[in-house]
Design an enzyme around this catalytic site. Structure first.
Site, PDB file in Angstrom:
ATOM      1  CB  ALA A 179     -50.630 -57.255  -8.975  1.00 44.46           C
ATOM      2  NE  ARG A 209     -53.130 -48.344  -5.304  1.00 49.83           N
ATOM      3  CZ  ARG A 209     -52.468 -48.578  -4.161  1.00 49.83           C
ATOM      4  NH1 ARG A 209     -52.107 -47.530  -3.124  1.00 49.83           N
ATOM      5  NH2 ARG A 209     -51.664 -49.671  -3.950  1.00 49.83           N
ATOM      6  NE  ARG A 210     -49.263 -51.709  -9.100  1.00 49.22           N
ATOM      7  CZ  ARG A 210     -48.623 -52.751  -8.498  1.00 49.22           C
ATOM      8  NH1 ARG A 210     -47.577 -52.965  -8.483  1.00 49.22           N
ATOM      9  NH2 ARG A 210     -49.742 -53.546  -7.842  1.00 49.22           N
ATOM     10  CG  ASP A 255     -56.134 -44.772  -3.419  1.00 51.84           C
ATOM     11  OD1 ASP A 255     -56.654 -45.747  -2.778  1.00 51.84           O
ATOM     12  OD2 ASP A 255     -54.965 -44.239  -3.242  1.00 51.84           O
ATOM     13  CG  ASN A 287     -58.215 -58.990  -5.541  1.00 55.89           C
ATOM     14  OD1 ASN A 287     -58.105 -59.711  -4.834  1.00 55.89           O
ATOM     15  ND2 ASN A 287     -57.375 -57.922  -6.265  1.00 55.89           N
ATOM     16  CE1 TYR A 316     -54.416 -58.039   4.972  1.00 57.97           C
ATOM     17  CE2 TYR A 316     -53.716 -60.458   5.875  1.00 57.97           C
ATOM     18  CZ  TYR A 316     -54.255 -59.604   4.798  1.00 57.97           C
ATOM     19  OH  TYR A 316     -54.685 -60.514   3.562  1.00 57.97           O
ATOM     20  CE  LYS A 333     -57.889 -59.237   3.439  1.00 58.57           C
ATOM     21  NZ  LYS A 333     -58.431 -58.871   2.173  1.00 58.57           N
ATOM     22  N   GLY A 338     -55.509 -68.980   1.772  1.00 61.60           N
ATOM     23  CA  GLY A 338     -54.432 -69.384   2.770  1.00 61.60           C
ATOM     24  C   GLY A 338     -53.307 -68.480   1.845  1.00 61.60           C
TER      25      GLY A 338
HETATM   26  N1  LIG Z   1     -51.478 -63.539  -1.100  1.00 56.06           N
HETATM   27  C1  LIG Z   1     -51.872 -63.920  -0.091  1.00 56.06           C
HETATM   28  O1  LIG Z   1     -51.403 -64.798   0.545  1.00 56.06           O
HETATM   29  C2  LIG Z   1     -53.356 -63.669   0.482  1.00 56.06           C
HETATM   30  C3  LIG Z   1     -54.023 -64.384   1.234  1.00 56.06           C
HETATM   31  C4  LIG Z   1     -55.108 -64.284   1.776  1.00 56.06           C
HETATM   32  C5  LIG Z   1     -55.939 -62.960   1.457  1.00 56.06           C
HETATM   33  N2  LIG Z   1     -55.240 -62.006   0.474  1.00 56.06           N
HETATM   34  C6  LIG Z   1     -56.145 -61.005  -0.162  1.00 56.06           C
HETATM   35  O2  LIG Z   1     -56.155 -61.163  -1.674  1.00 56.06           O
HETATM   36  C7  LIG Z   1     -56.215 -59.887  -2.146  1.00 56.06           C
HETATM   37  C8  LIG Z   1     -55.388 -59.594  -3.260  1.00 56.06           C
HETATM   38  O3  LIG Z   1     -54.036 -59.658  -2.864  1.00 56.06           O
HETATM   39  P1  LIG Z   1     -52.721 -60.298  -3.636  1.00 56.06           P
HETATM   40  O4  LIG Z   1     -52.247 -61.538  -2.842  1.00 56.06           O
HETATM   41  O5  LIG Z   1     -53.292 -60.558  -5.102  1.00 56.06           O
HETATM   42  O6  LIG Z   1     -51.685 -59.132  -3.587  1.00 56.06           O
HETATM   43  P2  LIG Z   1     -51.121 -58.328  -4.846  1.00 56.06           P
HETATM   44  O7  LIG Z   1     -50.384 -59.140  -5.756  1.00 56.06           O
HETATM   45  O8  LIG Z   1     -50.210 -57.166  -3.811  1.00 56.06           O
HETATM   46  O9  LIG Z   1     -52.299 -57.531  -5.300  1.00 56.06           O
HETATM   47  C9  LIG Z   1     -53.009 -56.476  -4.493  1.00 56.06           C
HETATM   48  C10 LIG Z   1     -53.859 -55.732  -5.507  1.00 56.06           C
HETATM   49  O10 LIG Z   1     -54.690 -54.649  -4.591  1.00 56.06           O
HETATM   50  C11 LIG Z   1     -54.609 -53.516  -5.309  1.00 56.06           C
HETATM   51  N3  LIG Z   1     -54.606 -52.214  -4.230  1.00 56.06           N
HETATM   52  C12 LIG Z   1     -53.875 -51.999  -3.207  1.00 56.06           C
HETATM   53  N4  LIG Z   1     -54.097 -51.185  -2.690  1.00 56.06           N
HETATM   54  C13 LIG Z   1     -55.271 -50.364  -3.309  1.00 56.06           C
HETATM   55  C14 LIG Z   1     -55.746 -49.438  -3.397  1.00 56.06           C
HETATM   56  N5  LIG Z   1     -55.651 -48.241  -2.216  1.00 56.06           N
HETATM   57  N6  LIG Z   1     -56.901 -48.904  -4.433  1.00 56.06           N
HETATM   58  C15 LIG Z   1     -56.920 -49.711  -5.386  1.00 56.06           C
HETATM   59  N7  LIG Z   1     -56.103 -50.942  -5.503  1.00 56.06           N
HETATM   60  C16 LIG Z   1     -55.452 -51.247  -4.553  1.00 56.06           C
HETATM   61  C17 LIG Z   1     -53.113 -53.422  -6.037  1.00 56.06           C
HETATM   62  O11 LIG Z   1     -53.389 -52.567  -7.164  1.00 56.06           O
HETATM   63  P3  LIG Z   1     -52.474 -51.027  -7.209  1.00 56.06           P
HETATM   64  O12 LIG Z   1     -51.427 -51.282  -6.479  1.00 56.06           O
HETATM   65  O13 LIG Z   1     -52.069 -51.297  -8.710  1.00 56.06           O
HETATM   66  O14 LIG Z   1     -53.578 -50.298  -7.172  1.00 56.06           O
HETATM   67  C18 LIG Z   1     -53.141 -54.728  -6.417  1.00 56.06           C
HETATM   68  O15 LIG Z   1     -53.863 -54.952  -7.706  1.00 56.06           O
HETATM   69  C19 LIG Z   1     -56.323 -58.772  -0.985  1.00 56.06           C
HETATM   70  O16 LIG Z   1     -57.223 -58.290  -0.528  1.00 56.06           O
HETATM   71  C20 LIG Z   1     -55.353 -59.642   0.234  1.00 56.06           C
HETATM   72  O17 LIG Z   1     -55.647 -59.380   1.478  1.00 56.06           O
HETATM   73  C21 LIG Z   1     -54.137 -62.508  -0.056  1.00 56.06           C
END
Ligand SMILES: NC(=O)c1ccc[n+]([C@@H]2O[C@H](COP(=O)([O-])OP(=O)(O)OC[C@H]3O[C@@H](n4cnc5c(N)ncnc54)[C@H](OP(=O)(O)O)[C@@H]3O)[C@@H](O)[C@H]2O)c1
Length: 255
Positions: free
Chosen positions: A15, A37-38, A63, A90, A156, A160, A187
Site C-alpha cells: 500500500a 503481510r497482504r 510481518d 518503509n 509514534y 520515528k 509530511g
Molecule cells: N502517510 C503519511 O502521512 C506518512 C507520513 C510520514 C511517514 N509515513 C511513514 O511512511 C511509511 C508507509 O506508510 P504509508 O503512509 O504508506 O501507510 P499505508 O498505506 O498504511 O502502508 C503501510 C505499509 O506498511 C505495511 N506494514 C504495516 N505493518 C506491518 C508489519 N507488521 N509487517 C510488514 N508490513 C507492515 C503495510 O503492509 P501490510 O499491512 O500488508 O503488511 C503497508 O504496506 C510508514 O513507515 C509511515 O510511518 C507516512
C-alpha cells in the site's frame, strides 16, 4: 527519468508509499523483492508491474515484527534474489491519536515493534550481505514527527525519532564501507495510514486530508528514487518532503 537496475527490497509494499516505491523502481528498471503481510496485494502489484514495465519481482509474506520469521524468510531467499542492492525500510504505522495518559499499551507495542524493532530485524538480516559484497544502500522512511513531536502522538513520534537515531548510527557503524544510508521524512501523505491509525474509520481518516492538497505516495517515491540514483560517492543523508500547505506538524493551510 533515472534508471536503477539493481535489486530492491521494499517492506510494506502492499500500500501507500511502499507500493509507490515499487512502481517508481519498477519503471526505473529495478528487480523487486516485495514484502508485506497482504500477499494478494503483492501478487496484484507484481502483475501490474510485469505488464507495465516487464518488472521481475519476488514476493515474500513478511510481518516485520516477527524476528524469527524475518531472519528465516530473508535467509531463505532464492539464490538469485539474495544480493539486495537497496533496502527500503518503509513498513510502519501509527495507531490511535491520544494523550499518553489515555494511551493503549497494545497501540504503543504495535508501533514500537513495527517502526523500530521491525526495521532493526530486517536491516540486521540484509546488511551483512551488503557489507560482504561492498555494495548497498539503506533508505528508511521516517517522518517529520521525528523532530517535531506531534501532539497526542508521542509514541509514534518517538518511534520515528528512534529511527532517525538508528539511521545515524548505521552510518557510523558502516563507516569505511561504501554502503550508503538515507532517511526520508515525509509530511502528510494521503495513503491508508490514517485509516489504519483510526482502525477503519474512513470518515475520520478522510478529514485528515480534506481542504488542502496532501502529498501523493509517488511524491515520496520520487525522493527515494532521487536518493538511490545519485553517483556512488554521493550520500543523501536526509530529505524532508512536505505538502506546500503544511508548514509543520499540525500547521496546515486548510481552505
Ligand atoms: N502517510 C503519511 O502521512 C506518512 C507520513 C510520514 C511517514 N509515513 C511513514 O511512511 C511509511 C508507509 O506508510 P504509508 O503512509 O504508506 O501507510 P499505508 O498505506 O498504511 O502502508 C503501510 C505499509 O506498511 C505495511 N506494514 C504495516 N505493518 C506491518 C508489519 N507488521 N509487517 C510488514 N508490513 C507492515 C503495510 O503492509 P501490510 O499491512 O500488508 O503488511 C503497508 O504496506 C510508514 O513507515 C509511515 O510511518 C507516512
Amino acid at each position: 527519468m533515472s534508471g536503477f537496475t539493481g535489486t530492491v527490497l521494499i517492506t510494506g509494499a502492499t500500500a501507500g508509499i511502499g507500493a509507490a516505491c515499487a512502481r517508481a523502481f519498477g519503471q526505473a528498471g529495478a528487480r523487486l523483492i516485495l514484502a508485506g503481510r497482504r500477499v494478494d496485494r503483492l501478487e496484484a502489484l507484481a502483475g501490474e508491474l510485469r505488464d507495465a514495465h516487464g518488472t521481475d519481482s519476488h514476493r515474500i509474506a513478511l510481518d516485520v515484527r516477527d524476528a524469527g520469521v524475518v531472519s528465516r524468510v530473508l535467509e531463505d531467499l532464492p539464490t538469485d534474489w539474495r544480493a539486495v542492492d537497496l533496502l527500503i525500510n518503509n513498513a510502519g504505522l501509527a495507531r490511535g491519536l491520544a494523550p499518553i495518559q489515555e494511551g493503549e499499551f497494545r497501540d504503543w507495542e504495535e508501533m514500537i515493534d513495527t517502526n523500530v524493532k521491525g526495521v532493526l530485524y530486517v536491516t540486521r538480516a540484509v546488511l551483512p550481505g551488503m557489507v560482504r559484497r561492498g555494495r548497498g544502500h539503506v533508505i528508511n522512511i521516517g517522518s517529520i514527527v521525528a523532530s517535531e513531536v506531534a501532539p497526542n502522538a508521542a509514541v509514534y513520534s518517538a518511534t520515528k525519532a528512534a529511527l532517525e537515531t538508528i539511521t545515524t548510527g548505521l552510518r557510523l557503524d558502516l563507516f569505511g564501507t561504501p554502503i550508503r544510508v538515507t532517511i526520508v521524512h515525509p509530511g502528510l501523505v494521503e495513503t491508508e495510514f490514517s485509516v489504519v491509525r483510526f482502525r477503519g474509520d474512513e470518515q475520520r481518516a478522510a478529514d485528515i486530508y480534506a481542504g488542502y492538497k496532501p502529498l501523493e505516495p509517488a511524491d515520496i517515491a520520487d525522493a527515494v528514487l532521487y536518493a538511490a540514483t545519485r553517483p556512488p560517492h554521493v550520500n543523501i543523508d536526509q530529505l524532508t518532503v512536505k505538502p506546500t500547505a503544511q508548514a509543520r506538524v499540525g500547521m496546515i493551510d486548510k481552505k
